[in-house]
Design a protein around this motif. Structure first.
Motif, short mmCIF file in Angstrom:
data_model
loop_
_atom_site.label_atom_id
_atom_site.label_comp_id
_atom_site.label_asym_id
_atom_site.label_seq_id
_atom_site.Cartn_x
_atom_site.Cartn_y
_atom_site.Cartn_z
N ILE B 28 35.09 34.40 35.54
CA ILE B 28 35.35 35.76 35.03
C ILE B 28 34.75 36.74 36.02
O ILE B 28 33.53 36.77 36.21
N ILE B 176 39.02 36.48 25.25
CA ILE B 176 38.76 36.35 26.70
C ILE B 176 37.87 35.12 26.94
O ILE B 176 38.15 34.31 27.83
N HIS B 180 38.83 31.67 29.11
CA HIS B 180 38.01 31.21 30.23
C HIS B 180 37.58 29.77 30.04
O HIS B 180 37.65 28.95 30.96
N ILE B 186 39.70 34.84 35.12
CA ILE B 186 39.93 36.14 34.47
C ILE B 186 39.40 37.26 35.38
O ILE B 186 38.25 37.20 35.83
#
Lengths: 253, 268
Positions: B28, B176, B180, B186
């Protein structure tokens, strides 16, 4: 995006918007009086020169802006001989109507190119147009670039989902455009709704009497230009009806 | 792996991106910077919406200059800031199916992907609802599902929590995190420093089209962020005043404080 107005130091730019609006209207009315190419062709070039010398807009720039009308001009010249006999006269009328169209567009372009949007709206309102209409026109013009950008963003969003508008025939491509048109329409309606609430909450329409942040005043030069314009229009009327110039009868008796 | 090599991008005679290098795998990454710093322009290079004036962008070995956005959409999903800019179908199912349909998949595969994507964002049972009738958070999650159904390896999220209330924001953050953990890389474009602190493993900071920082989140928050028009999260300020150092969530702060808060207040 085509942006017509550009700030320049010229006589036409300095002229009061009301004079320019009246001048353009009378100019359009004058070209509607004639249909003889012997009059219309020189008139087109006269306005082209007025734009170049009094508006400081080069002839090349003016021609570039008239270029999108070329297909209509070609179609007009091609169609008249097919529907009018003798054919040579048909060609003549085709040329006449094309010149009328081009001069009409040129005059409108000169008005937009020498008058800022705010001045134009103010000019119309001062000439008696209800200010609500003025604001509507002003907001519509203001939102054209916004909608243009929004359409670009929506197209990017759909492209990111594998949308390819270039593929397929005309009907397939037209159908694909719904993926852009619907979000665009929804966003536009939402914006319009929010804007109407914002205007109401700022007391729009609460008082019938309005003041203006910027005032425009006619100068001596503006009055001279207005008198000259009206004089030329009266002269055009006299030439057409008093002397019988510049008109060919399309349907002979 | 996304590999960006020294990209420059000029628009209307203005250099918007100035020599950016970047690499990204299944992590991320937060992309931050002030308005006009080039964040969105940079992100649009990753799925081919923009092509660099010079330099190159490679996504899993594919040079973006040689492939269409449609081809790259299988690899890089882009969720735009306003989810409503995507919606045009009459119901949620058809909206999510739009992307897989563009990929030319079979009806069975499309249905399977739609069900899977809606499950991944917790929108099961919403299939017949009109996209415009959903709440802000649901719309954002639907937009993620639309992109997810194309099974991209990397997902770019532009301001995913902006304009959402706490609950809706939380549901997006959870989504989110789940994506991940399932192996997606991401890229978060955001101004929300709380979100960066909580979610990001790495941060890239842009200023006037230049990369000024690219490193671990802890190192990022040790920068003088005010100089870049950014604020430090309140949680981090509080944690440092309490002597707990760097923490990423309230829960972590509590753990570090051993269950005891300020003024002797007992924390749960």
């Amino acid at each position: 995006m085509v942006q017509f107005y550009r700030e320049r130091d010229s006589l036409l730019h300095r002229l009061d918007p009301r004079v320019k609006i009246i001048g353009t209207t009378l100019g359009i009315a004058a070209i509607m009086l004639y249909n003889d190419p012997v009059v219309l062709i020189p008139l087109f070039f006269v306005f082209l020169l007025i734009g170049a010398f009094l508006g400081k807009i080069s002839i090349r720039e003016q021609m570039t802006l008239l270029k999108p009308l070329l297909p209509i001009v070609i179609i007009t010249i091609a169609v008249w001989p097919l529907i009018y006999k003798p054919r040579l006269m048909g060609v003549l009328f085709g040329v006449s109507f094309s010149m009328r169209l081009l001069t009409f567009a040129l005059l409108t372009f000169l008005l937009l190119a020498t008058t800022s949007q705010a001045d134009l709206i103010l000019g119309f309102v001062k000439l008696g147009m209800p200010h609500e209409y003025g604001l509507t026109i002003s907001i519509s013009l203001r939102y054209i670039p916004t909608l243009y950008r929004l359409a670009g963003t929506i197209m990017d969003a759909q492209k990111s989902r594998g949308w390819e508008v270039e593929k397929g025939n005309f009907i397939t491509r037209a159908r694909k455009m719904t993926a852009v048109l619907i979000p665009l329409l929804v966003s536009s309606l939402k914006t319009a709704h929010e804007l109407s609430i914002a205007l109401e909450s700022r007391s729009f329409g609460a008082s019938p009497r309005r003041t203006f942040i910027r005032e425009i005043r006619m100068t001596k030069g503006d009055y001279v230009a207005l008198a000259l314009t009206i004089g030329l229009f009266l002269l055009a009327l006299y030439a057409r009806y008093g002397l019988g110039l510049g008109h060919i009868s399309i349907y002979p008796r | 792996m996304i590999r960006v090599k020294n990209i420059h991008f000029t628009y209307n005679d203005r250099e918007v991106l100035r020599g950016i290098d970047f690499r990204m795998g299944n992590e991320i990454v937060a992309l931050v910077g002030q308005n006009g710093s080039g964040k969105t322009t940079f992100a649009k290079h990753l799925n081919g919406l923009l092509k660099p004036t010079s330099g190159s962008v490679e996504v899993d070995g594919l040079d973006t200059r040689e492939h269409t956005v449609a081809e790259l959409s299988r690899l890089v999903g882009y969720v735009f800031q306003n989810p409503e800019h995507m919606f045009f179908e009459e119901n949620v199912f058809r909206e999510v199916a739009f992307g897989p349909k563009n990929l030319g998949l079979s009806e069975d595969e499309i249905e399977a992907r739609v069900r899977w994507a809606l499950k991944a964002v917790n929108l099961e049972g919403y299939e017949e609802r009109t996209p415009y009738s959903l709440s802000g958070g649901e719309k954002q999650r639907l937009a993620i599902a639309c992109v997810l159904a194309m099974k991209p390896r990397y997902i770019i999220l532009d301001e995913p929590t902006t304009g959402l209330d706490a609950r809706n924001s939380e549901s997006v953050i959870e989504t989110i995190g789940r994506l991940h953990s399932e192996g997606h890389g991401i890229l978060l474009i955001t101004h929300d420093m709380e979100l960066v602190l909580r979610m990001a493993e790495r941060v890239m900071l842009l200023k006037e089209g230049r990369k000024v920082f690219d490193g671990p989140v802890e190192e990022f928050f040790s920068l003088e962020l005010g100089a870049y028009g950014l604020d430090r999260p309140e949680l981090l300020e509080a944690s440092e005043r309490l002597g707990a150092g760097f923490v990423r969530s309230v829960g972590e702060l509590m753990k570090k404080l051993g269950g005891e808060g300020v003024d002797g207040a007992v924390l749960p």
